[in-house]
Design a protein around this motif. Structure first.
Motif, PDB file in Angstrom:
ATOM      1  N   GLU A  11       0.781  -1.248  -0.037  1.00  0.00           N
ATOM      2  CA  GLU A  11      -0.095  -0.097  -0.123  1.00  0.00           C
ATOM      3  C   GLU A  11       1.039   1.353   0.090  1.00  0.00           C
ATOM      4  O   GLU A  11       0.456   2.310  -0.792  1.00  0.00           O
ATOM      5  N   TYR A  12       1.946   1.293   0.751  1.00  0.00           N
ATOM      6  CA  TYR A  12       2.709   2.283   0.883  1.00  0.00           C
ATOM      7  C   TYR A  12       4.201   2.283   0.532  1.00  0.00           C
ATOM      8  O   TYR A  12       4.703   1.113   0.615  1.00  0.00           O
ATOM      9  N   VAL A  13       4.820   3.365   0.094  1.00  0.00           N
ATOM     10  CA  VAL A  13       6.204   3.516  -0.050  1.00  0.00           C
ATOM     11  C   VAL A  13       6.549   4.728   0.569  1.00  0.00           C
ATOM     12  O   VAL A  13       5.906   5.861   0.551  1.00  0.00           O
ATOM     13  N   PHE A  14       7.566   4.763   1.216  1.00  0.00           N
ATOM     14  CA  PHE A  14       8.287   5.962   1.949  1.00  0.00           C
ATOM     15  C   PHE A  14       9.610   6.554   1.374  1.00  0.00           C
ATOM     16  O   PHE A  14      10.403   5.649   1.212  1.00  0.00           O
ATOM     17  N   ILE A  15       9.402   7.598   1.164  1.00  0.00           N
ATOM     18  CA  ILE A  15      10.902   8.555   0.839  1.00  0.00           C
ATOM     19  C   ILE A  15      11.143   9.436   1.822  1.00  0.00           C
ATOM     20  O   ILE A  15      10.440  10.306   2.054  1.00  0.00           O
ATOM     21  N   PRO A  36       0.875   2.545  -9.873  1.00  0.00           N
ATOM     22  CA  PRO A  36       0.036   3.822  -9.655  1.00  0.00           C
ATOM     23  C   PRO A  36      -0.926   3.793  -8.541  1.00  0.00           C
ATOM     24  O   PRO A  36      -1.591   4.534  -7.865  1.00  0.00           O
ATOM     25  N   SER A  37      -1.030   2.317  -8.105  1.00  0.00           N
ATOM     26  CA  SER A  37      -1.811   2.130  -6.855  1.00  0.00           C
ATOM     27  C   SER A  37      -1.063   2.377  -5.501  1.00  0.00           C
ATOM     28  O   SER A  37      -1.765   2.650  -4.392  1.00  0.00           O
ATOM     29  N   LEU A  38      -0.213   2.675  -5.356  1.00  0.00           N
ATOM     30  CA  LEU A  38       0.803   2.813  -4.312  1.00  0.00           C
ATOM     31  C   LEU A  38       0.706   4.187  -3.764  1.00  0.00           C
ATOM     32  O   LEU A  38       0.730   5.212  -4.484  1.00  0.00           O
ATOM     33  N   LYS A  39       0.754   4.144  -2.469  1.00  0.00           N
ATOM     34  CA  LYS A  39       0.504   5.717  -1.884  1.00  0.00           C
ATOM     35  C   LYS A  39       2.024   5.930  -1.487  1.00  0.00           C
ATOM     36  O   LYS A  39       2.695   5.268  -0.808  1.00  0.00           O
ATOM     37  N   VAL A  40       2.662   7.129  -2.065  1.00  0.00           N
ATOM     38  CA  VAL A  40       4.092   7.484  -1.877  1.00  0.00           C
ATOM     39  C   VAL A  40       4.139   8.745  -0.594  1.00  0.00           C
ATOM     40  O   VAL A  40       3.357   9.564  -0.906  1.00  0.00           O
ATOM     41  N   ILE A  41       4.777   8.440   0.416  1.00  0.00           N
ATOM     42  CA  ILE A  41       4.733   9.421   1.350  1.00  0.00           C
ATOM     43  C   ILE A  41       6.445  10.027   1.435  1.00  0.00           C
ATOM     44  O   ILE A  41       7.209   9.368   1.430  1.00  0.00           O
TER      45      ILE A  41
END
Length: 70
Positions: A11-15, A36-41
């Motif tokens: 669901e998530y990827v963190f930068i 495209p479905s991943l939420k990038v924070i």
């Protein structure tokens, strides 16, 4: 990331970045193109870690199913 994991179920990827928000946004856009479905924070690297890594550092954190052979 693409070579090491199967993003199914992620669901998530963190930068995190140290004073290089433009690079973090470019990385975010690259991830969104592929997944495209991943939420990038995006967040800042704090001063303690930042003192060790210096400016212009990027960190990509993710959890997913490991691809066999990687």
């Amino acid at each position: 990331m693409k070579a090491n994991i199967n993003a199914e179920g992620m669901e998530y990827v963190f930068i995190s970045h140290s004073d290089c928000i433009k690079d973090a946004i470019i990385l975010k856009d690259m991830i969104n193109e592929e997944y495209p479905s991943l939420k990038v924070i995006i967040g800042d690297i704090g001063p303690l870690i930042g003192a060790h890594v210096g400016p212009n550092s990027l960190v990509l954190c993710y959890m997913g199913n490991v691809v066999k052979g990687s």
